[in-house]
Scaffold this active site. Structure first.
Site, PDB file in Angstrom:
ATOM      1  N   ARG A 194     -17.759  -3.406  10.047  1.00  0.00           N
ATOM      2  CA  ARG A 194     -16.201  -2.682  10.423  1.00  0.00           C
ATOM      3  C   ARG A 194     -16.363  -1.474  10.726  1.00  0.00           C
ATOM      4  NH1 ARG A 194     -12.578  -4.242   5.319  1.00  0.00           N
ATOM      5  NH2 ARG A 194     -11.560  -2.319   5.587  1.00  0.00           N
ATOM      6  N   ARG A 208       0.684  -1.190  -0.124  1.00  0.00           N
ATOM      7  CA  ARG A 208      -0.150  -0.034   0.080  1.00  0.00           C
ATOM      8  C   ARG A 208       0.955   1.321   0.024  1.00  0.00           C
ATOM      9  NH1 ARG A 208      -4.908  -2.575   2.263  1.00  0.00           N
ATOM     10  NH2 ARG A 208      -6.610  -0.784   2.534  1.00  0.00           N
TER      11      ARG A 208
HETATM   12  P1  AMP Z   1      -8.668  -3.168   3.977  1.00  0.00           P
HETATM   13  O1  AMP Z   1      -9.209  -4.555   4.919  1.00  0.00           O
HETATM   14  O2  AMP Z   1      -7.545  -3.949   3.092  1.00  0.00           O
HETATM   15  O3  AMP Z   1      -9.457  -2.365   3.520  1.00  0.00           O
HETATM   16  O4  AMP Z   1      -7.645  -3.003   5.253  1.00  0.00           O
HETATM   17  C1  AMP Z   1      -8.198  -2.106   6.365  1.00  0.00           C
HETATM   18  C2  AMP Z   1      -7.143  -1.455   7.178  1.00  0.00           C
HETATM   19  O5  AMP Z   1      -5.985  -2.286   7.514  1.00  0.00           O
HETATM   20  C3  AMP Z   1      -6.554  -0.369   6.230  1.00  0.00           C
HETATM   21  O6  AMP Z   1      -7.330   0.919   6.279  1.00  0.00           O
HETATM   22  C4  AMP Z   1      -5.262   0.033   7.122  1.00  0.00           C
HETATM   23  O7  AMP Z   1      -5.549   0.455   8.407  1.00  0.00           O
HETATM   24  C5  AMP Z   1      -4.704  -1.373   7.287  1.00  0.00           C
HETATM   25  N1  AMP Z   1      -4.070  -2.002   6.251  1.00  0.00           N
HETATM   26  C6  AMP Z   1      -4.253  -3.167   5.400  1.00  0.00           C
HETATM   27  N2  AMP Z   1      -3.392  -3.339   4.825  1.00  0.00           N
HETATM   28  C7  AMP Z   1      -2.244  -2.576   5.047  1.00  0.00           C
HETATM   29  C8  AMP Z   1      -1.045  -2.347   4.392  1.00  0.00           C
HETATM   30  N3  AMP Z   1      -0.573  -3.192   3.307  1.00  0.00           N
HETATM   31  N4  AMP Z   1      -0.508  -1.340   4.938  1.00  0.00           N
HETATM   32  C9  AMP Z   1      -0.913  -0.411   6.050  1.00  0.00           C
HETATM   33  N5  AMP Z   1      -1.939  -0.505   6.341  1.00  0.00           N
HETATM   34  C10 AMP Z   1      -2.734  -1.635   5.921  1.00  0.00           C
END
Ligand code: AMP
Length: 196
Positions: A139, A88
Site C-alpha cells: 500500500r 471515521r
Molecule cells: P484503511 O484501509 O481503513 O486503513 O483505509 C485506507 C484509506 O482509505 C484511509 O486512509 C482513507 O483515505 C480511506 N478511507 C477508508 N475508510 C474511510 C472512511 N470511513 N472515511 C474516509 N476515508 C476512508
C-alpha cells in the site's frame, strides 16, 4: 450481530475483523478495501479516492456513506456485519445512526482497540514487509511519511467517535497491544458476554 471496530491505523482492526467475520459468519465491511477496489477498477469515484488515500487523507463523507449504504443492503449483510474503518468522522457516525434507525436496526457494540501510538509505525512497516513477501502490492499509504498524516486524521476526525458512542452506551474497549491470538480471545469473550 452488527459491530464497529474503531481504532487508529495499525491497531489490528482488519486482522481481528477477518477472524470474527469467519467465526460468526458475518461479512467484514472494510471501507478501505472497498475504496481500493473502486480505485483498482478505475471508476471516477475510485480514482478521485485514490489521490486522497495515497496522501493519507480521508475520502469525503458523502462518498463513503453512499458506499456503505449500498453495501449493507446486500443479502450477506442481513445477518449482521463488522464495520472495519467506518465510521471515521462524527458526520459518518450520524449518517450510520440514521441509516440503521430507518431500518429499525441497532448496533450490538462499538469496539475500540486501545493501542500505544508509538507501536503503530512498526506494525505498519511489518504489514508492508509481509505484503511484499507475499508478492502483494504494498500500500502506498503504508510508509512513515503518509502514516503521520493518517494518524493525524485519526486523532482529529476519528478519535471523537469514542465519546459519541460512549454517550450512547455502546462503547467497549479492548487492549490491542496484546498478541494477536490473545486479542481474538478477548474479543470472543466480549462478544459472548454481549450475546448473553
Ligand atoms: P484503511 O484501509 O481503513 O486503513 O483505509 C485506507 C484509506 O482509505 C484511509 O486512509 C482513507 O483515505 C480511506 N478511507 C477508508 N475508510 C474511510 C472512511 N470511513 N472515511 C474516509 N476515508 C476512508
Amino acid at each position: 450481530m452488527r459491530l464497529i471496530f474503531l481504532g487508529p491505523p495499525g491497531a489490528g482492526k482488519g486482522t481481528q475483523a477477518a477472524r470474527i467475520s469467519e467465526r460468526h459468519g458475518i461479512p467484514q465491511l472494510s471501507t478501505g478495501d472497498m475504496l481500493r477496489a473502486a480505485a483498482a477498477a478505475g471508476s471516477p469515484v475510485g480514482l478521485e479516492a485514490k489521490k486522497l488515500i495515497d496522501a493519507g487523507a480521508l475520502v469525503p463523507d458523502e462518498v463513503v456513506v453512499g458506499i456503505v449504504a449500498e453495501r449493507i443492503e446486500e443479502p450477506d449483510a442481513a445477518k449482521g456485519f463488522i464495520l472495519d474503518g467506518f465510521p471515521r468522522t462524527v458526520a459518518q457516525a450520524e449518517a450510520l445512526d440514521r441509516m440503521l434507525a430507518s431500518k429499525g436496526l441497532s448496533l450490538d457494540a462499538v469496539i475500540e482497540f486501545v493501542v500505544d501510538e508509538g507501536a503503530l509505525l512498526d506494525r505498519i512497516a511489518t504489514r508492508a514487509r509481509e505484503m511484499q513477501e507475499r508478492g502483494q502490492e504494498v500500500r502506498k499509504d503504508d510508509n512513515p511519511e503518509v502514516f503521520k498524516t493518517r494518524l493525524e486524521a485519526f486523532r482529529k476526525q476519528t478519535a471523537p467517535l469514542s465519546a459519541h458512542y460512549a454517550e450512547k452506551g455502546q462503547l467497549e474497549k479492548i487492549d490491542g497491544m496484546k498478541p494477536i491470538d490473545e486479542v481474538t480471545r478477548d474479543l470472543v469473550a466480549l462478544l459472548e458476554k454481549k450475546a448473553g
